[in-house]
Enzyme design. Sequence first.
Site, PDB file in Angstrom:
ATOM      1  N   GLY A  22      15.421 -47.900  53.002  1.00 58.46           N
ATOM      2  CA  GLY A  22      13.976 -47.821  52.969  1.00 58.46           C
ATOM      3  C   GLY A  22      13.506 -47.710  51.538  1.00 58.46           C
ATOM      4  N   LEU A  24      13.638 -45.225  49.390  1.00 62.95           N
ATOM      5  CA  LEU A  24      14.578 -44.561  48.494  1.00 62.95           C
ATOM      6  C   LEU A  24      15.839 -45.394  48.279  1.00 62.95           C
ATOM      7  CD1 LEU A  24      14.217 -41.673  47.242  1.00 62.95           C
ATOM      8  CD2 LEU A  24      15.924 -40.914  48.899  1.00 62.95           C
ATOM      9  N   LYS A 202      12.522 -28.415  43.898  1.00 62.99           N
ATOM     10  CA  LYS A 202      11.951 -29.593  44.548  1.00 62.99           C
ATOM     11  C   LYS A 202      10.966 -29.186  45.637  1.00 62.99           C
ATOM     12  CE  LYS A 202      11.362 -33.959  45.389  1.00 62.99           C
ATOM     13  NZ  LYS A 202      12.253 -34.784  46.201  1.00 62.99           N
ATOM     14  N   ASN A 210       3.609 -32.628  50.839  1.00 64.36           N
ATOM     15  CA  ASN A 210       3.951 -33.292  52.095  1.00 64.36           C
ATOM     16  C   ASN A 210       3.200 -32.645  53.254  1.00 64.36           C
ATOM     17  OD1 ASN A 210       6.055 -35.525  52.061  1.00 64.36           O
ATOM     18  ND2 ASN A 210       7.013 -34.060  50.685  1.00 64.36           N
TER      19      ASN A 210
END
Length: 322
Positions: A22, A24, A202, A210
């Site tokens: 996809g 990434l 992260k 998100n």
Amino acid sequence: MESYPDRHNCHSERSYAMLGTGALGGYYGGCLQKAGLDVHFLLRSDYNHVSQSGLVIESTDGDFTLSQVNAYQDVKDMPRCDVVAIALKTTQNHLLPDLLLPVLKDDGVVLVLQNGLGIEDAVAEIVGSHRVIGGMCFVCANKVAPGHIRHLDYKAISLGEYTADYHPAGITARMRQIATDFESAGIPIDLSEDLLLARWQKLVWNIPYNGLSVILNARTDELMANASTRALVEELMAEVVAGAARFDRHISSSFVQNMLDRTAKMKPYKTSMKIDYDLQRPLEVEAIVGSPLRLAEAAGTNLPQIRTLYRQLKFLDRKNQG
């Protein structure tokens, strides 16, 4: 647009398998192949298109096409590789026991390019803890059509060695080797001595942006432009910092400010979780929000904003799927 059908430039003998092609896997795998590395791509719905037409990468660094790629529908047809990169969403990790072993060399390593916390544990149960490296990707990229990836901003990866207890493992020779390969492809690499710290860092970005992008139906620029939502982003970031501190992982205020500044300068971006929600795919709620929340609360840290975010996302995800 340049076309790169063949390997060139890079002298690395390491082979790479991208499990998932996809945004990434397509972007990073495409960059590695363009740099001359031996890359093999596992695909599902896009297999027929990519096996016939290759990959198209639109990028702020310059567009390019890979007219021929090594495309597969089944790992049993793939060669065993030195580095197996997991570029699937964590919602598909139940497939990993069947995917990893057929394509991993006996002395190979699994590179976990996924969001969330604690995800290396499950991979280590399959391949052994000594064969796992975590990778945190700081990249804005979307798949816009079969075999067509659009890279919008950023691209760095932070690498860290996994240990069963997440004790800092230092910087190893194989981390440096993988870093050299990615750097030859124009991907900046940060080598982290402490994977757990890098994972929590992260989450400073992943949990607020998100989560809120889904709940509030907003892009990153919209969240940053409104005083109320920016304040909420900062409150969620502060709770992530508090969660990390409970495990003696200390995230500086300058790191948090850098995340805010970089996002404010970022091109308008729809997060991966928002794209999944809009396409009615399962959301990575557990890996990104649920797992760190449960770990922190079990250790005695109260994270009320993140708990509220988690419950809202669980409701929306179930409604969206049902």
